[in-house]
Design a protein around this motif. Structure first.
Motif, PDB file in Angstrom:
ATOM      1  N   SER B  12       0.953  -0.930  -0.275  1.00  0.00           N
ATOM      2  CA  SER B  12       0.217  -0.218   0.334  1.00  0.00           C
ATOM      3  C   SER B  12       1.220   1.353  -0.245  1.00  0.00           C
ATOM      4  N   ILE B 112      -3.399   2.600   3.062  1.00  0.00           N
ATOM      5  CA  ILE B 112      -4.443   2.288   2.181  1.00  0.00           C
ATOM      6  C   ILE B 112      -4.345   3.532   1.137  1.00  0.00           C
ATOM      7  N   ASP B 113      -4.020   1.949   0.152  1.00  0.00           N
ATOM      8  CA  ASP B 113      -4.380   2.796  -1.593  1.00  0.00           C
ATOM      9  C   ASP B 113      -5.087   2.778  -2.225  1.00  0.00           C
ATOM     10  N   SER B 116      -6.725   0.038  -4.583  1.00  0.00           N
ATOM     11  CA  SER B 116      -7.149  -1.802  -3.975  1.00  0.00           C
ATOM     12  C   SER B 116      -8.701  -1.329  -3.986  1.00  0.00           C
ATOM     13  N   THR B 120     -12.748  -2.329  -0.499  1.00  0.00           N
ATOM     14  CA  THR B 120     -11.460  -2.211   0.395  1.00  0.00           C
ATOM     15  C   THR B 120     -11.695  -1.556   2.216  1.00  0.00           C
TER      16      THR B 120
END
Lengths: 336, 236
Positions: B12, B112-113, B116, B120
């Motif tokens: 991430s 967190i990206d 994703s 997510t």
């Protein structure tokens, strides 16, 4: 803060009645919605260990979260009244610590400002200052004012309420959805009332900008480069909550750039545009010139530059025409 | 010494963000070090070492990485103090999304990206839900709309958190984020006696103990069965 005690006494049904958006929040939190006559804490205490584990946050604390969410949403929904009409920059320092040679730069809603300067000169840093609403606490020492005052803290900390929306060349759509589904999702995330009307408007405006048209049922990932750019611009203009838009170049191909800028400023946005392209730079009302980390000039476009822009556009039109003729196997018409 | 725990799904952008953040901290003369927790392999310690950042790595191997983390955090804190750090950062990849390494009263950051996927945030659980600060990365390659939708999903899962967008490659936002890490001058001498924010799984079954054979007779302890419904139900 919405007092927690207040919420504590409301039954789930009353709570949902008062704050309708709380229902989807509770679903998201895996909170069971079966006994609507009970309060949140009453329901929580009746849950099995497994269900409590799914919710993760413990009873009292969970109630605080509900309250925090309601507070966020109320801010979010009331946001239209706190519009941004004026963005001001107060001088900071260049990379060597020397003070910038201006006192204050004001940019009003509906204005287009180009950011010019060699690569590495500090354009991104200026953007970061604006995005963060810097208060002399960034490496440049600049201060950003919103409507003449220090920016409220939530512009910094609240991921869904951002000052700056960004558009750049290397952005892609990554969701596997149709244009319409995608736009509805965006509109829903902002709880907009006239969702369908707005979605229709975005599609229509995007088609105005793009050379080739696409339909509401097209997959967003299969749009051409020009179509994607057009959709991103129309979506950002109409559906984004951010009052300031930063554009990192707009490629010349497949999109009417002047219309794109008109659309953005027409929606009461402030547009900042980092560019190396002379046509785009001259489309802006004003130009900020950056060097060695400092704003070295703030220039208003004059009449002579407007004339130059007209000539440039004529050249661009000719190139576009030539491109089209060659593409369709024709001999180029006269280049007078 | 101050302590911050970083967590987030693999890839991430945790390491990239931490590197950029430490650069920003250095500009303000704050000495930071990193302990990287991973499962089987990591080379990230070299990335930190290359920038002269004090670093140690710990590989959980056959253990659950979060169990490994909590059994070692006290020693790690003592290492940081011995190194004379102002700020110790622990970095660990959340793998099954069931747990989180966050400790009560110790700042917790989740990375967190945007790539994703928008569902997510609801899949991640405690790692996202109980974080104080959520950093969203890879915003430079997705559309404005996707960024906004993603951030609103994060906010729905964790309405209390500070949510920031950071670019791990250019470092945009890292300076701003770094100012949130040293707001209060805390002096953490030990974490013994503190508590995790969320319990580790209560399950203990024959497979935890090394069983390899498949079949009902080999399943002992805390076993949970999937609900597939019966044939009658399917005919309805």
């Amino acid at each position: 803060m919405k007092s927690k005690n207040n919420l504590q006494e409301l039954s789930l049904a009353e709570l949902i009645d008062k704050y309708p958006y709380i229902e989807s929040f509770l679903v998201e939190q895996k909170f069971p919605l079966v006994r609507k006559d009970l309060t949140i804490l009453e329901i929580y205490h009746q849950l099995s260990e497994g269900e409590k584990e799914d919710i993760v946050i413990e009873g009292e604390e969970f109630l605080s979260r509900v309250s925090a969410y309601i507070e966020n949403m109320q801010d979010f929904l009331g946001e239209k009244e706190t519009g941004v009409e004026l963005l001001s920059l107060l001088a900071g320092n260049d990379k060597d610590g020397n003070q910038e040679q201006y006192e204050r730069i004001d940019i009003k809603t509906g204005e287009i400002v180009a950011l010019l300067g060699p690569t590495g000169s500090g354009k991104s840093r200026l953007l970061a200052d604006i995005e963060w609403a810097a208060q002399g606490d960034s490496p440049t020492g600049r201060t950003i004012l919103i409507n003449g005052e220090k920016a409220a803290k939530e512009w910094r900390m609240n991921g869904s309420k951002k000052l700056v929306a960004q558009l750049s060349q290397n952005m892609n759509f990554v969701m596997d959805l149709s244009v319409e589904e995608f736009l509805c999702l965006h509109a829903e995330s902002r709880l907009l009332e006239n969702e369908h009307e707005l979605v229709k408007k975005v599609i229509q405006k995007a088609n105005d900008l793009a050379g080739e048209t696409f339909s509401a049922t097209s997959q967003i990932t299969s749009l051409s480069g020009g179509q994607s750019r057009a959709l991103m611009i129309a979506d950002t203009a109409i559906l984004s909550s951010s009052p300031i838009i930063l554009i990192d170049e707009i490629e010349n191909a497949g999109i009417d750039r002047e219309k794109a800028l008109d659309l953005l400023v027409g929606e009461e946005k402030i547009v900042l545009m980092a560019t190396h392209d002379p046509t785009l730079a001259l489309m802006a009302d004003k130009r900020i010139v950056i060097n060695n980390g400092a704003i070295v000039d703030f220039i208003e476009r004059n009449n002579r530059e407007k004339d130059i822009l007209r000539d440039l556009k004529a050249v661009n039109d000719k190139l576009a025409k030539l491109r089209k003729e060659l593409r369709y196997g024709k001999r180029p018409s006269l280049f007078d | 010494m101050n302590l911050v725990t970083f967590s987030g799904p693999p890839s991430s952008g945790k390491t990239a963000v931490i590197l950029k953040t430490i650069r920003a901290l250095r500009e303000r003369n704050i000495k930071a070090g990193v302990v990287k927790f991973d499962c089987l392999y990591t080379d990230d310690d070299k990335l930190y070492a290359r920038e002269d950042i004090p670093v140690k790595k710990g590989l959980a191997g056959s253990l659950c990485p979060d169990h490994y983390f909590v059994s070692n955090i006290e020693e790690v804190v003592q290492w940081g103090r011995k190194k004379g750090l102002d700020l110790l950062i622990t970095e660990s990849a959340g793998l099954c999304n069931r747990c989180s390494p966050y400790i009560k009263d110790i700042k917790a950051v989740c990375v967190i990206d945007n790539l994703s996927g928008i569902n997510t945030p609801r899949k991640i659980g405690p790692m996202l839900k109980t974080a104080d600060i959520v950093l969203i990365t890879k915003g430079d390659i997705v559309s404005q709309a996707e960024r906004e939708v993603f951030a609103s999903r994060v906010r729905a899962v964790n309405p209390d958190a500070v949510i920031m967008h950071i670019n791990g490659l250019t470092g945009q936002g890292a300076y701003e984020f770094s100012t949130l890490l040293d707001t209060e001058k805390e002096d953490i001498k030990t974490v013994s006696g503190k508590r995790l924010r969320f319990s580790m799984p209560s399950a203990m079954c024959s497979y935890c103990l090394g069983e390899k054979r498949i079949g009902e007779e080999h399943q002992l302890g805390n076993v949970k069965k999937i609900e597939l419904g019966d044939e009658d139900e399917e005919q309805k």
